[in-house]
Each structure stands twice: as C-alpha cells, then as structure tokens.
Design a protein around this motif. Structure first.
Motif, PDB file in Angstrom:
ATOM      1  N   ILE A   1      43.482   4.237 -68.182  1.00 36.81           N
ATOM      2  CA  ILE A   1      42.720   3.643 -66.972  1.00 36.81           C
ATOM      3  C   ILE A   1      42.784   3.089 -66.187  1.00 36.81           C
ATOM      4  O   ILE A   1      42.222   3.080 -65.369  1.00 36.81           O
ATOM      5  N   GLY A   2      44.126   2.192 -66.549  1.00 35.90           N
ATOM      6  CA  GLY A   2      44.231   0.993 -65.431  1.00 35.90           C
ATOM      7  C   GLY A   2      44.375   1.568 -64.309  1.00 35.90           C
ATOM      8  O   GLY A   2      44.315   1.362 -63.924  1.00 35.90           O
TER       9      GLY A   2
ATOM     10  N   PHE B   1      40.316   2.464 -58.067  1.00 40.32           N
ATOM     11  CA  PHE B   1      39.571   2.051 -57.801  1.00 40.32           C
ATOM     12  C   PHE B   1      38.817   0.635 -57.013  1.00 40.32           C
ATOM     13  O   PHE B   1      37.773   0.324 -55.963  1.00 40.32           O
ATOM     14  N   LEU B   2      39.100  -0.224 -57.434  1.00 42.46           N
ATOM     15  CA  LEU B   2      39.156  -1.422 -57.107  1.00 42.46           C
ATOM     16  C   LEU B   2      40.029  -1.904 -55.180  1.00 42.46           C
ATOM     17  O   LEU B   2      38.999  -2.955 -55.051  1.00 42.46           O
TER      18      LEU B   2
ATOM     19  N   TYR C   1      44.010   4.112 -62.662  1.00 37.52           N
ATOM     20  CA  TYR C   1      42.291   4.458 -62.147  1.00 37.52           C
ATOM     21  C   TYR C   1      41.483   3.099 -61.799  1.00 37.52           C
ATOM     22  O   TYR C   1      40.555   3.302 -60.874  1.00 37.52           O
ATOM     23  N   ALA C   2      41.394   2.392 -62.476  1.00 34.19           N
ATOM     24  CA  ALA C   2      40.327   1.354 -62.260  1.00 34.19           C
ATOM     25  C   ALA C   2      40.718   0.262 -61.043  1.00 34.19           C
ATOM     26  O   ALA C   2      40.673   0.326 -60.372  1.00 34.19           O
TER      27      ALA C   2
END
Length: 224
Positions: free
Chosen positions: A162-163, A169-170, A165-166
């Motif tokens: 997930i890192g 997103f930010l 993608y997170a």
C-alpha cells in the motif's frame, strides 16, 4: 482511460519509484553492477530532477514511457549544458526477445526501445542489442543471460504494498490543492544517503567500460 502499468508507482530496491519502467531500468543497472541513485541531484541545478544519477559515471538517465516531447528533450539538453554530464534518455518498452548471438557478429535492430545518449553537446542512438552483445563478450554467457533476463523482466511486480499507492495519492491530492508534497522525497532521501555511504571506492567492470564508451563518443562527436 486504462491506466498503464508503466505509470504505476512501485516499491523497488528500497525506493518508491514513479513507474514500473523506472524499476525495469533500475533492475538492468543492478544486474550490470552499475551503482545508481534515484531522483538525486548532486549539482546546483533547479527546475528538473532526472530519474537516475550514476555516481561512478557522473551521468544521468531519464526514463519515459511515451516518446519524449520537445520540451522534455530540451530539459535533458539544459541539464547537459549546465552540468556537463552525459544524459541517457530512454522511452518505450524493450522487446522481450533479445538477439544475443555473439558468434556471427549480427545484432538485430531494436525497434521498440532506442536509448539516446547526449554527450559533447550532441545526441546519438544506442542499440540495446549491441549493449547485450558487448556484455556477452565482456562477462561471458552467464553475465549475458542475466542481462537478457533483466531486460525481459518488467521490473517491480504490479502487485504492490500500500505504501507507494498511498504516497502517490498524497502527491496527487496535493497537486489538486496547489500544494507541494514531499512524501516521496522524504522516503527516498535516506535510501540515497545509505547508498552514497556504501558506494564502492573503485568502479565496476561495467562502469569502466561505460566510461570508456562515453569518452570515445565524446571524442568522436567533438571531432565531427
């Protein structure tokens, strides 16, 4: 529009990279034994951060999925002009089949991935198959097959934690809000620092051969 995996942010070699295409190039460099830093600028140069810096070669690599625009090419030219460093610009996807018959002297033309090198103020194309053939000559069959495997590999797996993608997103959210996000830089800075502290004192065989090639191209173009 279907999102290309080439633009998928991914975790690779400790970094968060902005595309699978970049992780593929990182895999090739690692296979060859060429030290690299990701999104690292050792010069007082602003407004453009290339994808890779090669400390032993004092050179940059910029990776594009689609054919670069005139503006993107001009960024590379400005980087070269102001730093004096060679710039390798690559785009597209390498053919999965690599001709590596180093016995008959034949090298098939690479149609989908044509690296271009900017040195001594001039661009020139490089055949990936000729690079492959040179590796077979220098390192033998095992080294050649490892490089072919790295080229055929898509880099980081498309199934990612997930890192990345997170972080992406930010960054996208910050862009929409007109703010600057440093999440990817804050993640990658310690990785670059650790790599810098662990850089070998002497260049590898591949780095020495690359330096010889760059110097030869520089002399040839300067004399043209």
């Amino acid at each position: 529009m279907t999102r290309s995996l080439e633009s998928t942010w991914c975790a690779f070699d400790g970094y968060i990279m902005r595309s699978l295409a970049e992780s593929r190039v990182a895999g090739m460099l690692s296979c060859l034994g060429i030290s690299y830093l990701y999104e690292h600028m050792p010069y007082n140069f602003h407004g453009y951060l290339p994808d890779f810096y090669l400390p032993a070669l004092d050179a940059f690599i910029e990776v594009k999925g689609a054919e670069p625009t005139r503006g993107e090419i001009e960024k590379c030219e400005r980087l070269h002009e102001e730093t004096g460093c060679p710039v390798l610009l690559v785009h597209g996807r390498p053919d999965k089949f690599m001709h590596h018959d180093h016995l008959d002297g034949y090298a098939r033309i690479e149609v989908s991935w044509q690296p271009r090198l900017l040195v001594a103020g001039r661009w020139g194309s490089i055949s990936l198959n000729l690079i492959c053939r040179a590796i077979y000559h220098l390192g033998g069959r095992i080294a050649g097959e490892l490089f072919v495997s790295a080229v055929a590999n898509s880099g980081a797996t498309s199934t990612q934690p997930i890192g990345p993608y997170a972080v992406k997103f930010l960054h996208e959210l910050s862009d929409k809000m007109g703010r600057r996000c440093r999440a990817i830089y804050d993640h990658n800075a310690p990785v670059n620092a650790a790599k810098i502290s662990a850089l070998p004192r002497e260049p590898s065989l591949a780095e020495r051969e690359c330096m010889a090639f760059i110097n030869k191209q520089s002399a040839r173009r300067a004399a043209a």
